[in-house]
Design a protein around this motif. Structure first.
Motif, PDB file in Angstrom:
ATOM      1  N   UNK A  85       0.843  -1.206   0.000  1.00  0.00           N
ATOM      2  CA  UNK A  85       0.000   0.000   0.000  1.00  0.00           C
ATOM      3  C   UNK A  85       0.870   1.245   0.000  1.00  0.00           C
ATOM      4  N   UNK A  86       0.336   2.313  -0.579  1.00  0.00           N
ATOM      5  CA  UNK A  86       1.045   3.594  -0.609  1.00  0.00           C
ATOM      6  C   UNK A  86       0.522   4.558   0.452  1.00  0.00           C
ATOM      7  N   UNK A  87      -0.455   4.123   1.234  1.00  0.00           N
ATOM      8  CA  UNK A  87      -1.043   4.951   2.291  1.00  0.00           C
ATOM      9  C   UNK A  87      -0.897   4.226   3.623  1.00  0.00           C
ATOM     10  N   UNK A  88      -1.130   4.946   4.708  1.00  0.00           N
ATOM     11  CA  UNK A  88      -1.062   4.353   6.048  1.00  0.00           C
ATOM     12  C   UNK A  88      -2.466   4.106   6.578  1.00  0.00           C
ATOM     13  N   UNK A  89      -2.565   3.256   7.608  1.00  0.00           N
ATOM     14  CA  UNK A  89      -3.851   2.893   8.199  1.00  0.00           C
ATOM     15  C   UNK A  89      -3.756   2.929   9.715  1.00  0.00           C
ATOM     16  N   UNK A  90      -4.858   3.246  10.370  1.00  0.00           N
ATOM     17  CA  UNK A  90      -4.958   3.115  11.822  1.00  0.00           C
ATOM     18  C   UNK A  90      -5.642   1.785  12.089  1.00  0.00           C
ATOM     19  N   UNK A  91      -5.041   0.971  12.958  1.00  0.00           N
ATOM     20  CA  UNK A  91      -5.569  -0.366  13.249  1.00  0.00           C
ATOM     21  C   UNK A  91      -5.661  -0.584  14.751  1.00  0.00           C
ATOM     22  N   UNK A  92      -6.510  -1.523  15.129  1.00  0.00           N
ATOM     23  CA  UNK A  92      -6.568  -2.012  16.498  1.00  0.00           C
ATOM     24  C   UNK A  92      -5.552  -3.149  16.598  1.00  0.00           C
ATOM     25  N   UNK A  93      -4.725  -3.131  17.630  1.00  0.00           N
ATOM     26  CA  UNK A  93      -3.729  -4.188  17.812  1.00  0.00           C
ATOM     27  C   UNK A  93      -4.271  -5.233  18.768  1.00  0.00           C
ATOM     28  N   UNK A  94      -4.142  -6.499  18.391  1.00  0.00           N
ATOM     29  CA  UNK A  94      -4.582  -7.581  19.263  1.00  0.00           C
ATOM     30  C   UNK A  94      -3.519  -8.667  19.268  1.00  0.00           C
ATOM     31  N   UNK A  95      -2.903  -8.869  20.434  1.00  0.00           N
ATOM     32  CA  UNK A  95      -1.876  -9.883  20.566  1.00  0.00           C
ATOM     33  C   UNK A  95      -0.512  -9.458  20.058  1.00  0.00           C
ATOM     34  N   UNK A  96      -0.329  -8.172  19.797  1.00  0.00           N
ATOM     35  CA  UNK A  96       0.959  -7.650  19.345  1.00  0.00           C
ATOM     36  C   UNK A  96       1.713  -7.166  20.584  1.00  0.00           C
ATOM     37  N   UNK A  97       2.821  -7.824  20.884  1.00  0.00           N
ATOM     38  CA  UNK A  97       3.600  -7.483  22.069  1.00  0.00           C
ATOM     39  C   UNK A  97       4.274  -6.118  21.916  1.00  0.00           C
ATOM     40  N   UNK A 112     -17.805  -7.653  13.335  1.00  0.00           N
ATOM     41  CA  UNK A 112     -18.009  -6.250  12.999  1.00  0.00           C
ATOM     42  C   UNK A 112     -16.805  -5.825  12.161  1.00  0.00           C
ATOM     43  N   UNK A 113     -17.022  -5.312  10.952  1.00  0.00           N
ATOM     44  CA  UNK A 113     -15.886  -4.940  10.104  1.00  0.00           C
ATOM     45  C   UNK A 113     -15.015  -3.876  10.760  1.00  0.00           C
ATOM     46  N   UNK A 114     -13.743  -4.201  10.968  1.00  0.00           N
ATOM     47  CA  UNK A 114     -12.785  -3.236  11.508  1.00  0.00           C
ATOM     48  C   UNK A 114     -11.390  -3.730  11.191  1.00  0.00           C
ATOM     49  N   UNK A 115     -10.448  -2.802  11.190  1.00  0.00           N
ATOM     50  CA  UNK A 115      -9.058  -3.151  10.907  1.00  0.00           C
ATOM     51  C   UNK A 115      -8.392  -3.652  12.179  1.00  0.00           C
ATOM     52  N   UNK A 116      -8.006  -4.912  12.180  1.00  0.00           N
ATOM     53  CA  UNK A 116      -7.350  -5.539  13.325  1.00  0.00           C
ATOM     54  C   UNK A 116      -6.020  -6.095  12.850  1.00  0.00           C
ATOM     55  N   UNK A 117      -4.956  -5.812  13.593  1.00  0.00           N
ATOM     56  CA  UNK A 117      -3.634  -6.354  13.287  1.00  0.00           C
ATOM     57  C   UNK A 117      -3.239  -7.312  14.397  1.00  0.00           C
ATOM     58  N   UNK A 118      -2.929  -8.539  14.025  1.00  0.00           N
ATOM     59  CA  UNK A 118      -2.513  -9.555  14.984  1.00  0.00           C
ATOM     60  C   UNK A 118      -1.119 -10.041  14.666  1.00  0.00           C
ATOM     61  N   UNK A 119      -0.585 -10.932  15.494  1.00  0.00           N
ATOM     62  CA  UNK A 119       0.761 -11.458  15.264  1.00  0.00           C
ATOM     63  C   UNK A 119       0.832 -12.242  13.953  1.00  0.00           C
ATOM     64  N   UNK A 120       1.981 -12.184  13.311  1.00  0.00           N
ATOM     65  CA  UNK A 120       2.166 -12.914  12.053  1.00  0.00           C
ATOM     66  C   UNK A 120       2.136 -14.418  12.287  1.00  0.00           C
ATOM     67  N   UNK A 121       2.761 -14.898  13.351  1.00  0.00           N
ATOM     68  CA  UNK A 121       2.833 -16.336  13.620  1.00  0.00           C
ATOM     69  C   UNK A 121       1.454 -16.952  13.769  1.00  0.00           C
ATOM     70  N   UNK A 122       0.549 -16.253  14.472  1.00  0.00           N
ATOM     71  CA  UNK A 122      -0.770 -16.784  14.781  1.00  0.00           C
ATOM     72  C   UNK A 122      -1.676 -16.857  13.541  1.00  0.00           C
ATOM     73  N   UNK A 123      -1.480 -15.935  12.598  1.00  0.00           N
ATOM     74  CA  UNK A 123      -2.374 -15.857  11.442  1.00  0.00           C
ATOM     75  C   UNK A 123      -1.692 -16.255  10.151  1.00  0.00           C
ATOM     76  N   UNK A 124      -0.601 -16.957  10.230  1.00  0.00           N
ATOM     77  CA  UNK A 124       0.140 -17.332   9.044  1.00  0.00           C
ATOM     78  C   UNK A 124      -0.707 -18.236   8.157  1.00  0.00           C
ATOM     79  N   UNK A 125      -0.845 -17.855   6.885  1.00  0.00           N
ATOM     80  CA  UNK A 125      -1.659 -18.652   5.963  1.00  0.00           C
ATOM     81  C   UNK A 125      -0.795 -19.441   5.017  1.00  0.00           C
TER      82      UNK A 125
END
Length: 125
Positions: A85-97, A112-125
């Motif tokens: 992305x070329x823009x920045x976003x405000x996110x809710x952090x969950x599980x990010x140390x 509920x649609x919202x921007x949530x950022x979690x750990x990479x390890x936990x959500x690795x696809x």
């Protein structure tokens, strides 16, 4: 002063932002790429900063780098730059140390649609 209780019930349709909202619910990062200048906006902009209004939806990898972080009474939040992305976003952090500098978009746990950022390890696809 006269006090009244007011109950509002309404539904909001995502309209042109449907791909973005559906992506949030699945944990996918859907951005808009301007057809004129190629800038990828996430969250999407209806009209690009260059003035272009023709755009296509593109899926970003979903990983992001934390630029600034804050903690408040209602949780942890951050300004992040999503990869691709070329823009920045405000996110809710969950599980990010504290001190962790990156994460991956996560599907919200309450549907509920919202921007949530979690750990990479936990959500690795």
């Amino acid at each position: 002063m006269i006090r009244r209780t007011l109950l509002l019930e309404y539904g909001l349709e995502p309209g042109w932002m449907a791909p973005f909202v559906e992506g949030l619910l699945k944990g996918d990062a859907m951005a808009r790429r301007c057809g004129d200048c190629g800038i990828k906006s996430f969250p999407p902009h209806r009209t690009c900063a260059c003035g272009g209004s023709g755009a296509v939806w593109v899926c970003l990898p979903g990983t992001a780098t934390i630029q600034f972080r804050t903690t408040g009474s209602d949780g942890d939040f951050a300004l992040v730059q999503f990869d691709g992305a070329d823009t920045s976003s405000v996110v809710s952090l969950q599980g990010i140390a504290e001190g962790q500098t990156n994460g991956r978009i996560s599907a919200p746990d309450d549907a509920v649609p919202k921007l949530v950022l979690g750990p990479i390890e936990e959500n690795n696809r």
